[in-house]
Design an enzyme around this catalytic site. Sequence first.
Site, mmCIF file in Angstrom:
data_model
loop_
_atom_site.group_PDB
_atom_site.id
_atom_site.type_symbol
_atom_site.label_atom_id
_atom_site.label_comp_id
_atom_site.label_asym_id
_atom_site.label_seq_id
_atom_site.Cartn_x
_atom_site.Cartn_y
_atom_site.Cartn_z
ATOM 1 N N HIS A 5 39.557 -61.810 52.700
ATOM 2 C CA HIS A 5 40.327 -61.263 51.525
ATOM 3 C C HIS A 5 39.665 -59.914 50.853
ATOM 4 O O HIS A 5 38.594 -60.004 50.512
ATOM 5 C CB HIS A 5 40.400 -62.358 50.542
ATOM 6 C CG HIS A 5 41.317 -61.862 49.353
ATOM 7 N ND1 HIS A 5 42.415 -61.200 49.514
ATOM 8 C CD2 HIS A 5 40.938 -62.065 48.200
ATOM 9 C CE1 HIS A 5 42.929 -61.235 48.145
ATOM 10 N NE2 HIS A 5 41.939 -61.605 47.204
ATOM 11 N N CYS A 6 40.622 -58.897 51.058
ATOM 12 C CA CYS A 6 39.950 -57.681 50.296
ATOM 13 C C CYS A 6 38.629 -57.173 50.890
ATOM 14 O O CYS A 6 38.689 -56.978 52.060
ATOM 15 C CB CYS A 6 39.749 -57.955 48.731
ATOM 16 S SG CYS A 6 39.440 -56.541 47.702
ATOM 17 N N THR A 7 37.654 -56.809 49.924
ATOM 18 C CA THR A 7 36.451 -56.349 50.509
ATOM 19 C C THR A 7 35.644 -57.237 51.501
ATOM 20 O O THR A 7 34.585 -56.855 51.845
ATOM 21 C CB THR A 7 35.723 -55.453 49.471
ATOM 22 O OG1 THR A 7 35.381 -56.621 48.432
ATOM 23 C CG2 THR A 7 36.194 -54.550 48.979
ATOM 24 N N ALA A 8 35.975 -58.679 51.677
ATOM 25 C CA ALA A 8 35.160 -59.277 52.334
ATOM 26 C C ALA A 8 35.282 -58.939 53.697
ATOM 27 O O ALA A 8 34.594 -59.454 54.717
ATOM 28 C CB ALA A 8 35.858 -60.797 52.203
ATOM 29 N N THR A 56 41.408 -53.076 54.498
ATOM 30 C CA THR A 56 40.788 -53.833 53.308
ATOM 31 C C THR A 56 41.391 -52.937 52.086
ATOM 32 O O THR A 56 42.696 -52.267 52.133
ATOM 33 C CB THR A 56 39.259 -53.361 53.265
ATOM 34 O OG1 THR A 56 38.813 -54.172 52.006
ATOM 35 C CG2 THR A 56 39.220 -51.761 53.007
#
Length: 330
Positions: free
Chosen positions: A120-123, A140
Site C-alpha cells: 500500500h502506497c510507499t510500501a 506508488t
Amino acid sequence: MTWPVDFLPHRAQTRRVRNVVVLVQDGAEPFGLGSMCEVWAEPYHPEDDNPVFDFKVAAPRPGRVRGASGFDLHVEHGLDVVEQADLVCVCPKRDHLAPSPEVAAAVAAAYERGATVFAHCTAAFVLGEAGLLDGRRCTTHWRHVAELVERFPAAEVDPDVLYVHDGRVVTGAGSAAGLDAALHLLREEFGAATAASAARRMVVPPHRDGGQAQFIAHAVPDCDAETLGPLLSWILENLAADLDVESLARRALMSPRTFARRFRAETGATPHAWVTRQRVLRAEHLLERTDRPVEWIAGEVGFANAATLRHHFARVRGVSPQAYRRQFAC
C-alpha cells in the site's frame, strides 16, 4: 476474531486467500493499516455472507511499534506468522526510504513460496528492496514516483494509475487507493458480489478501475452545463443503449470533442473505456447471479454479440465469461 473453519461463509472455503498478514514497521501510517483492517479483518455478517479471514498484524519485533500520527501500536505477532500467509499486505511508514531489511526478506520469502504480496502506497519501496519490482509494472503515491524510479530503475513504474496487479504482486497509489486495490483483490478472489457487499459496508464505490488517473491536474472549468454525474447514472441504467461518444455528447448538449475532454477530466477515463468497464462489471453480476446464456448477457449489457463480450471480458478479467461463472456463480 478467527472463526472455526466450518463457520466460515461458503465462498471463503473455496478460494485461495484465507490467511492474511499485515506488516507494520516503526513510523506506521494509520490509514494504511486501517484500510487493510476494513477489508480483511471483518467478522462474519450473516446478511452479507462475507468471507472471514485468519487475520494478523505483525512487526519485525512484537510489542510497541511507533506510529506516525501521535499514537503507537502494540503488535502481538512477529514475522514468523508470515510463513502461513496466503496474502501479505505491507503498510506504508513515514520514513519510506529506510524499510526494514527483515520485512523485505520476509516478503521475498512469502512471494517465493507462492503468497500474494500487496504494498500500500510507499510500501512499494519494501517490495523493491525484496527484489519483486524488477521488470514488473508497479505504482506508488504520485509524490514518490520519482524516488521509486531512481531507487529501482529496473521497475516499470506507472505514475498515473490507482493500482497495478502484476502476477502475484499488487501495488497501490496510497490513501483511498489502498481500499480500491484491496477491493480489487477481494473481487479477484471472491467475485463482484462479495466486493460490492464489502464496499457497501464501508460506504465507498464498489469499483474504481486500476487504470484510472491518480488525480486530475487541472480543475474542471465552470460552465453552464451540469456535472456529468446524472449522465453517468443514466448510462448505468441504459447499458444496452447506443453509447458512442456522439450519442452521449448529444445527450450532454456538448460537442463530441468538448464532451470527451470533460468526461476524461471528471472520470479519469475515456468514454469508451468507462462504458466498456461498466458493461463488463454488469456482465460479472449477471454471470454470478443468473444462469442466462452468455449471448443473452451480451445483449443485456450492450455488447453487439457474445464474441465481443468474451473479448472485452477476457481483457479485463483474464478469463472467459464461462470460466468466471464456474468460479463465482452463487
